[in-house]
Design a protein around this motif. Structure first.
Motif, PDB file in Angstrom:
ATOM      1  N   ASP A 269     -39.267  34.136  41.599  1.00 30.90           N
ATOM      2  CA  ASP A 269     -39.502  35.566  41.409  1.00 30.90           C
ATOM      3  C   ASP A 269     -38.204  36.229  40.966  1.00 30.90           C
ATOM      4  OD1 ASP A 269     -42.170  35.431  42.182  1.00 30.90           O
ATOM      5  OD2 ASP A 269     -41.696  35.802  44.297  1.00 30.90           O
ATOM      6  N   PHE A 270     -38.178  36.724  39.736  1.00 31.53           N
ATOM      7  CA  PHE A 270     -37.013  37.467  39.258  1.00 31.53           C
ATOM      8  C   PHE A 270     -37.268  38.950  39.441  1.00 31.53           C
ATOM      9  CE2 PHE A 270     -34.826  39.767  35.781  1.00 31.53           C
ATOM     10  CZ  PHE A 270     -33.525  39.589  36.249  1.00 31.53           C
ATOM     11  N   LEU A 271     -36.371  39.619  40.169  1.00 28.48           N
ATOM     12  CA  LEU A 271     -36.487  41.056  40.399  1.00 28.48           C
ATOM     13  C   LEU A 271     -35.624  41.752  39.346  1.00 28.48           C
ATOM     14  CD1 LEU A 271     -36.113  41.090  44.303  1.00 28.48           C
ATOM     15  CD2 LEU A 271     -38.091  40.404  42.879  1.00 28.48           C
ATOM     16  N   PRO A 272     -36.240  42.395  38.352  1.00 26.43           N
ATOM     17  CA  PRO A 272     -35.480  42.937  37.223  1.00 26.43           C
ATOM     18  C   PRO A 272     -34.437  43.961  37.660  1.00 26.43           C
ATOM     19  CG  PRO A 272     -37.826  42.888  36.716  1.00 26.43           C
ATOM     20  CD  PRO A 272     -37.689  42.592  38.179  1.00 26.43           C
ATOM     21  N   ASP A 273     -33.276  43.880  37.017  1.00 26.64           N
ATOM     22  CA  ASP A 273     -32.156  44.737  37.387  1.00 26.64           C
ATOM     23  C   ASP A 273     -32.511  46.225  37.289  1.00 26.64           C
ATOM     24  OD1 ASP A 273     -32.403  44.346  34.678  1.00 26.64           O
ATOM     25  OD2 ASP A 273     -30.295  43.966  34.296  1.00 26.64           O
ATOM     26  N   PHE A 274     -33.175  46.633  36.227  1.00 26.27           N
ATOM     27  CA  PHE A 274     -33.432  48.067  36.055  1.00 26.27           C
ATOM     28  C   PHE A 274     -34.511  48.586  36.995  1.00 26.27           C
ATOM     29  CE2 PHE A 274     -36.102  45.889  33.003  1.00 26.27           C
ATOM     30  CZ  PHE A 274     -37.287  46.599  32.965  1.00 26.27           C
ATOM     31  N   ALA A 301     -38.226  53.484  48.472  1.00 28.68           N
ATOM     32  CA  ALA A 301     -39.387  53.299  47.599  1.00 28.68           C
ATOM     33  C   ALA A 301     -39.140  52.260  46.513  1.00 28.68           C
ATOM     34  CB  ALA A 301     -39.783  54.629  46.971  1.00 28.68           C
ATOM     35  N   ILE A 302     -37.895  51.813  46.354  1.00 25.60           N
ATOM     36  CA  ILE A 302     -37.627  50.697  45.445  1.00 25.60           C
ATOM     37  C   ILE A 302     -38.429  49.471  45.876  1.00 25.60           C
ATOM     38  CG2 ILE A 302     -35.839  49.042  44.720  1.00 25.60           C
ATOM     39  CD1 ILE A 302     -33.898  51.384  44.566  1.00 25.60           C
ATOM     40  N   GLY A 303     -38.671  49.336  47.167  1.00 27.78           N
ATOM     41  CA  GLY A 303     -39.519  48.250  47.646  1.00 27.78           C
ATOM     42  C   GLY A 303     -40.916  48.330  47.049  1.00 27.78           C
ATOM     43  N   ASP A 304     -41.469  49.544  46.976  1.00 29.23           N
ATOM     44  CA  ASP A 304     -42.795  49.719  46.363  1.00 29.23           C
ATOM     45  C   ASP A 304     -42.749  49.355  44.881  1.00 29.23           C
ATOM     46  OD1 ASP A 304     -43.745  50.680  48.791  1.00 29.23           O
ATOM     47  OD2 ASP A 304     -43.308  52.769  48.277  1.00 29.23           O
ATOM     48  N   THR A 305     -41.681  49.769  44.202  1.00 34.30           N
ATOM     49  CA  THR A 305     -41.551  49.453  42.773  1.00 34.30           C
ATOM     50  C   THR A 305     -41.542  47.954  42.545  1.00 34.30           C
ATOM     51  OG1 THR A 305     -40.306  51.497  42.370  1.00 34.30           O
ATOM     52  CG2 THR A 305     -40.077  49.731  40.742  1.00 34.30           C
ATOM     53  N   ILE A 306     -40.787  47.234  43.362  1.00 31.53           N
ATOM     54  CA  ILE A 306     -40.716  45.776  43.215  1.00 31.53           C
ATOM     55  C   ILE A 306     -42.078  45.149  43.485  1.00 31.53           C
ATOM     56  CG2 ILE A 306     -39.754  43.680  44.235  1.00 31.53           C
ATOM     57  CD1 ILE A 306     -37.883  45.158  42.278  1.00 31.53           C
ATOM     58  N   LEU A 310     -44.093  42.816  40.778  1.00 31.98           N
ATOM     59  CA  LEU A 310     -44.528  41.451  41.087  1.00 31.98           C
ATOM     60  C   LEU A 310     -46.047  41.317  40.979  1.00 31.98           C
ATOM     61  CD1 LEU A 310     -42.154  40.654  44.097  1.00 31.98           C
ATOM     62  CD2 LEU A 310     -42.004  39.731  41.779  1.00 31.98           C
ATOM     63  N   MET A 311     -46.781  42.326  41.427  1.00 31.23           N
ATOM     64  CA  MET A 311     -48.238  42.272  41.324  1.00 31.23           C
ATOM     65  C   MET A 311     -48.691  42.325  39.863  1.00 31.23           C
ATOM     66  SD  MET A 311     -49.536  41.808  44.270  1.00 31.23           S
ATOM     67  CE  MET A 311     -51.243  42.155  43.847  1.00 31.23           C
ATOM     68  N   ARG A 312     -48.039  43.167  39.060  1.00 30.33           N
ATOM     69  CA  ARG A 312     -48.408  43.252  37.641  1.00 30.33           C
ATOM     70  C   ARG A 312     -48.104  41.925  36.943  1.00 30.33           C
ATOM     71  NH1 ARG A 312     -49.126  47.855  34.512  1.00 30.33           N
ATOM     72  NH2 ARG A 312     -49.663  47.292  32.375  1.00 30.33           N
ATOM     73  N   SER A 313     -46.982  41.318  37.288  1.00 28.37           N
ATOM     74  CA  SER A 313     -46.625  40.023  36.713  1.00 28.37           C
ATOM     75  C   SER A 313     -47.663  38.969  37.051  1.00 28.37           C
ATOM     76  CB  SER A 313     -45.244  39.596  37.227  1.00 28.37           C
ATOM     77  OG  SER A 313     -44.954  38.265  36.862  1.00 28.37           O
ATOM     78  N   ILE A 318     -47.701  37.625  33.178  1.00 29.22           N
ATOM     79  CA  ILE A 318     -46.551  37.905  32.325  1.00 29.22           C
ATOM     80  C   ILE A 318     -45.304  37.849  33.176  1.00 29.22           C
ATOM     81  CG2 ILE A 318     -47.835  39.301  30.652  1.00 29.22           C
ATOM     82  CD1 ILE A 318     -46.892  41.803  32.122  1.00 29.22           C
ATOM     83  N   SER A 319     -44.151  37.816  32.538  1.00 30.93           N
ATOM     84  CA  SER A 319     -42.898  37.776  33.283  1.00 30.93           C
ATOM     85  C   SER A 319     -42.697  39.096  34.011  1.00 30.93           C
ATOM     86  CB  SER A 319     -41.723  37.525  32.347  1.00 30.93           C
ATOM     87  OG  SER A 319     -41.395  38.690  31.612  1.00 30.93           O
ATOM     88  N   THR A 320     -41.836  39.066  35.020  1.00 35.89           N
ATOM     89  CA  THR A 320     -41.564  40.305  35.755  1.00 35.89           C
ATOM     90  C   THR A 320     -40.831  41.322  34.879  1.00 35.89           C
ATOM     91  OG1 THR A 320     -39.544  39.294  36.645  1.00 35.89           O
ATOM     92  CG2 THR A 320     -41.524  39.216  38.032  1.00 35.89           C
ATOM     93  N   VAL A 321     -40.046  40.869  33.920  1.00 36.62           N
ATOM     94  CA  VAL A 321     -39.384  41.803  33.006  1.00 36.62           C
ATOM     95  C   VAL A 321     -40.417  42.506  32.142  1.00 36.62           C
ATOM     96  CG1 VAL A 321     -37.834  41.973  31.019  1.00 36.62           C
ATOM     97  CG2 VAL A 321     -37.167  40.623  33.002  1.00 36.62           C
ATOM     98  N   ASP A 322     -41.363  41.742  31.587  1.00 38.44           N
ATOM     99  CA  ASP A 322     -42.430  42.360  30.795  1.00 38.44           C
ATOM    100  C   ASP A 322     -43.264  43.299  31.662  1.00 38.44           C
ATOM    101  OD1 ASP A 322     -41.707  41.120  28.440  1.00 38.44           O
ATOM    102  OD2 ASP A 322     -43.100  39.441  28.691  1.00 38.44           O
ATOM    103  N   ALA A 323     -43.498  42.913  32.898  1.00 34.71           N
ATOM    104  CA  ALA A 323     -44.274  43.766  33.801  1.00 34.71           C
ATOM    105  C   ALA A 323     -43.542  45.075  34.080  1.00 34.71           C
ATOM    106  CB  ALA A 323     -44.541  43.024  35.112  1.00 34.71           C
ATOM    107  N   ALA A 324     -42.230  44.984  34.313  1.00 32.27           N
ATOM    108  CA  ALA A 324     -41.454  46.190  34.597  1.00 32.27           C
ATOM    109  C   ALA A 324     -41.402  47.112  33.387  1.00 32.27           C
ATOM    110  CB  ALA A 324     -40.043  45.803  35.037  1.00 32.27           C
TER     111      ALA A 324
END
Length: 335
Positions: A269-274, A301-306, A310-313, A318-324
């Motif tokens: 699981d890659f957590l995107p930097d941005f 709330a960054i926890g909710d964003t992550i 991850l759920m969208r990925s 798709i990759s987590t970057v594409d999801a973000a």
């Protein structure tokens, strides 16, 4: 410039101090544009400009993901041209002040406490002004948000409990050291590396196991946290990585966007930097709009964003970057 959608790009120079810098404002709707000051060595003005364009665009997406009312910008200063650093930073401050408040800045890589003091002699357009103004440091705010994101990713991988994990941190600057302290307090085992021997010694006294810069990426760990310069996750390093989660605290952690897909294929699981490192942005923008000096619930709330990333990925494969990027684009366009 048009291809990336930038609204303003300013070349900033001051011959006596040796200042050579770019201010890249990606968008001004909504205002203001937020983005830190990065002071690094660059091979050319062109390289510095490219960095500023890329980072300012990402800041727009970071604002959207973080729910920040504002857009993206970035200042990049060519450190290897500076002759008189305090004078150069003051000159930069005058240029920022001349923008009339549409750009609110703060610290980024290479920007020091002394730089902040010099900057604030010339401009008040500083969104995150650090502990002297009653706020926690930008590094602590970034670490606080990253911790919430990492903890949520751990919860989603239910086999990982925080007091049983090993966290490997690459880079023991302000953010890396703060994260080390936070995870030690939660009962995790922490290993880390930094080229600065003094920082390594300080961390070792806290209970951190110090390893070499080469060893930390291949460490037997559950969470790998790159906190130094970007581009560290690439074709050569990916096969060495044993972590189940890579937390992109450093900007531009990946060598290329495509590496996010390789990590997904490796069940990492890659957590995107941005998405992850927005703590200081959230706190600084909150202060800009409300004058309050803390907002722990918004940073949490960054926890909710992550979780959403991850759920969208997972759901869209798709990759987590594409999801973000997809989630951020939807917020930017209102779709």
């Amino acid at each position: 410039m048009a291809h990336e959608g930038h609204e303003r790009i300013l070349a900033v120079q001051d011959a006596p101090s040796g200042l050579r810098a770019w201010i890249a404002i990606h968008a001004l709707d909504p205002q203001p544009a937020f983005g830190g000051i990065r002071i690094l060595n660059y091979r050319s003005e062109r390289d510095a400009l490219f960095d500023g364009l890329r980072l300012s665009r990402i800041m727009t997406y970071k604002c959207a993901l973080a729910g920040v009312r504002g857009s993206g910008a970035k200042t990049v200063v060519i450190a290897n041209s500076i002759l008189d650093r305090p004078a150069a930073i003051r000159a930069l401050g005058r240029h920022i002040e001349g923008l009339g408040g549409v750009y609110q800045t703060g610290p980024d890589a290479g920007f020091t406490r002394e730089d902040q003091q010099a900057l604030m002699q010339e401009t008040q357009s500083v969104a995150h002004f650090d502990v002297d103004g009653g706020m926690q440091s930008a590094g602590d705010a970034t670490a606080e948000g990253a911790m919430h994101g990492i903890l949520r990713a751990l919860q989603m991988r239910s086999e990982l409990q925080v007091d049983e994990i090993t966290v490997a941190i690459q880079g023991l600057g302000e953010v890396g050291m703060s994260l080390a302290k936070r995870f030690l307090a939660l009962g995790a085992r922490v290993v880390a590396a930094d080229v600065d021997k003094a920082k390594s010694a300080a961390a070792e006294k806290l209970g951190v196991l110090i390893v070499s810069s080469q060893q930390v990426l291949a460490a037997n760990c559950d969470v790998l946290v790159p906190c130094a310069m970007g581009g560290i996750i690439h074709d050569v390093t990916i096969p060495q990585i044993k972590a189940k989660i890579i937390a992109g605290v450093a900007n531009n952690t990946l060598g290329h966007k495509s590496h996010a897909q390789r990590l997904k294929e490796n069940n990492i699981d890659f957590l995107p930097d941005f998405a992850l490192n927005a703590g200081a942005l959230i706190e600084g923008s909150h202060h800009f709009h409300t004058k309050e000096t803390s907002c722990p619930d918004k940073i949490a709330a960054i926890g909710d964003t992550i979780e959403h990333v991850l759920m969208r990925s997972m759901n869209d494969n798709i990759s987590t970057v594409d999801a973000a990027f997809a989630l951020a684009a939807e917020k930017v366009t209102g779709s």
